[in-house]
Design an enzyme around this catalytic site. Structure first.
Site, PDB file in Angstrom:
ATOM      1  N   THR A 323      48.297 112.968  98.768  1.00 60.93           N
ATOM      2  CA  THR A 323      47.063 112.194  98.972  1.00 60.93           C
ATOM      3  C   THR A 323      47.286 110.708  98.717  1.00 60.93           C
ATOM      4  O   THR A 323      48.290 110.296  98.145  1.00 60.93           O
ATOM      5  CB  THR A 323      45.941 112.673  98.021  1.00 60.93           C
ATOM      6  OG1 THR A 323      46.333 112.389  96.675  1.00 60.93           O
ATOM      7  CG2 THR A 323      45.668 114.153  98.175  1.00 60.93           C
ATOM      8  N   CYS A 324      46.295 109.899  99.131  1.00 61.74           N
ATOM      9  CA  CYS A 324      46.383 108.450  98.959  1.00 61.74           C
ATOM     10  C   CYS A 324      45.803 108.011  97.626  1.00 61.74           C
ATOM     11  O   CYS A 324      45.203 106.936  97.515  1.00 61.74           O
ATOM     12  CB  CYS A 324      45.648 107.752 100.092  1.00 61.74           C
ATOM     13  SG  CYS A 324      46.465 108.028 101.652  1.00 61.74           S
ATOM     14  N   ASP A 325      45.928 108.842  96.609  1.00 62.11           N
ATOM     15  CA  ASP A 325      45.494 108.458  95.275  1.00 62.11           C
ATOM     16  C   ASP A 325      46.744 108.302  94.425  1.00 62.11           C
ATOM     17  O   ASP A 325      47.569 109.212  94.375  1.00 62.11           O
ATOM     18  CB  ASP A 325      44.570 109.529  94.687  1.00 62.11           C
ATOM     19  CG  ASP A 325      43.918 109.065  93.399  1.00 62.11           C
ATOM     20  OD1 ASP A 325      44.634 108.518  92.538  1.00 62.11           O
ATOM     21  OD2 ASP A 325      42.700 109.253  93.252  1.00 62.11           O
TER      22      ASP A 325
END
Ligand SMILES: *Cc1c(COP(=O)(O)O)cnc(C)c1O
Length: 376
Positions: A323-325
């Site tokens: 994910t983009c976290d």
């Protein structure tokens, strides 16, 4: 990793990570608990893995269930367990949920303060209550903080209040911390429990039960003692502190019941470096903290990872999710050895993932679907 899981994964054609759980392993685990602690009733902690097939199997084997919400109670009833086999073990309950549990016939509730006792007395008159005491979770890889339980010297007052309000002051509970690798950690809490039993007996209240909680480990990277060693250490502690008047006991295994029954298959999405001088490779998987591996938080649980290149030379890597976290990094503080030959598209098997994975998966964060689960 069982042959049945290997066969299942060989035939699987769908894309995306999944967790496969082998019920034969759960059956063996249940039998091991029953053998290691023959006079103790098993209350499976439903939150570890509430898959209907797991609950059905355990209900058939005669297990009881530790639940934390009305939905978990309904799941256990749907699996065919009668309400006498259910404990509402959460110390933080809405009064209307206590009333709904009571209407279902549940009559065993956890408390850790007088305000919670009053809720139970109003919503489930005459029910049995046990008071949870604080227990220092040292030695546990997933400690349970101070959120639940009261100081041992307060427990007597809480149970006396329950007795006065017409409830059955039934006993005590504690939890030594999840993934507890030291079988002797039950000793201190049992010493405190015996003192409370004695104190209340002098005030005319005869407690009957000690709930020994969960904490039984799953083997991840490090070895853990066998369940039989836990049984032995617990029995010795009971003898030492209660003499020949050992009370009724229950255990609430979650991780120890289902952890080693599950395996996650995932895929390498990218292998890269951050600069020409960087010696550490980054390995990005299609699974991370938000779709099943939440227990890698603070790198507390270190899962064994197998690849098709095991045996080749290895190199330490940083492992991250898709994910983009930026918190979606699994292992960085303590990098992880993986084969140098591991490449984009390789499959990896993450072992010991039957507990606290599927239900810790976000519903659709960043467009990644919840972790698929197959129970075989
Ligand atoms: C989560 C929980 C358990 C299970 O703990 P494990 O360490 O997974 O065995 C047992 N009892 C209670 C009250 C819990 O909340």
């Amino acid at each position: 990793m069982t042959d049945r899981i290997v066969d299942f994964l060989r035939r699987r054609t769908e894309d995306g990570p999944c967790m496969v759980l082998d019920l034969d392993v759960v059956r063996d685990n249940y039998t091991s608990f029953a053998k290691a602690l023959p006079d103790t009733r098993v209350f499976y902690a439903v939150k570890a893995n509430p898959a209907p097939e797991v609950l059905d199997l355990l209900a058939k084997l005669g297990s009881c269930f530790d639940t934390a919400s009305v939905v978990e109670i309904e799941q256990v009833l749907a699996a065919g367990a009668t309400p006498e086999r259910i404990s509402f073990g959460n110390t933080i309950k809405k009064e209307r949920d206590i009333a709904r549990a009571h209407a279902y016939g549940v009559s065993l509730f956890a408390v850790d303060c007088e305000a919670e006792v009053e809720k139970v007395a109003r919503a489930a008159p005459g029910a049995k209550v046990f008071c949870r005491i604080l227990c220092d979770g040292s030695g546990a890889e997933w400690p349970l903080s101070r959120k639940f339980g009261c100081a041992p010297d307060m427990a007597g007052r809480v149970l006396e209040h329950a007795h006065r309000l017409g409830l059955v002051a039934y006993g005590l509970s504690f939890h030594v911390g999840s993934q507890q690798r030291n079988p002797r950690m039950w000793d201190g809490a049992l010493a405190a429990s015996a003192a409370i039993f004695k104190d209340l007996a002098e005030r005319g209240i005869a407690l009957q039960m000690v709930n020994l909680g969960g904490g039984f480990p799953t083997k991840y990277l490090k070895n853990v003692p066998a369940v039989r060693q836990y049984g032995k250490a617990i029995f010795e502690a009971l003898r030492k502190h209660f003499g020949n008047r050992i009370p009724e006991t229950i255990i609430e295994p979650g991780r120890g019941m289902v952890g080693n029954a599950g395996v996650i298959e995932a895929e390498v999405v990218l292998v890269s470096k951050k600069s020409d001088e960087d010696r550490m490779r980054w390995v990005y998987l299609d699974i991370g903290k938000f779709n099943g591996l939440a227990e890698t938080m603070d790198e507390m649980i270190r899962y064994p990872i197998r690849t098709e290149f095991d045996g080749d030379a290895t190199e330490p890597c940083i492992i991250a999710g898709p994910t983009c976290d930026s918190v979606d990094v699994l292992y960085e503080k303590e990098p992880y050895e993986l084969p140098v030959s591991l490449a984009i598209g390789s499959k990896v098997l993450i072992e010991g993932t039957g507990a606290y994975t599927t239900t810790y998966s976000a519903v659709g964060f960043n467009g990644f679907p919840p972790l698929k689960s197959y129970v075989i």
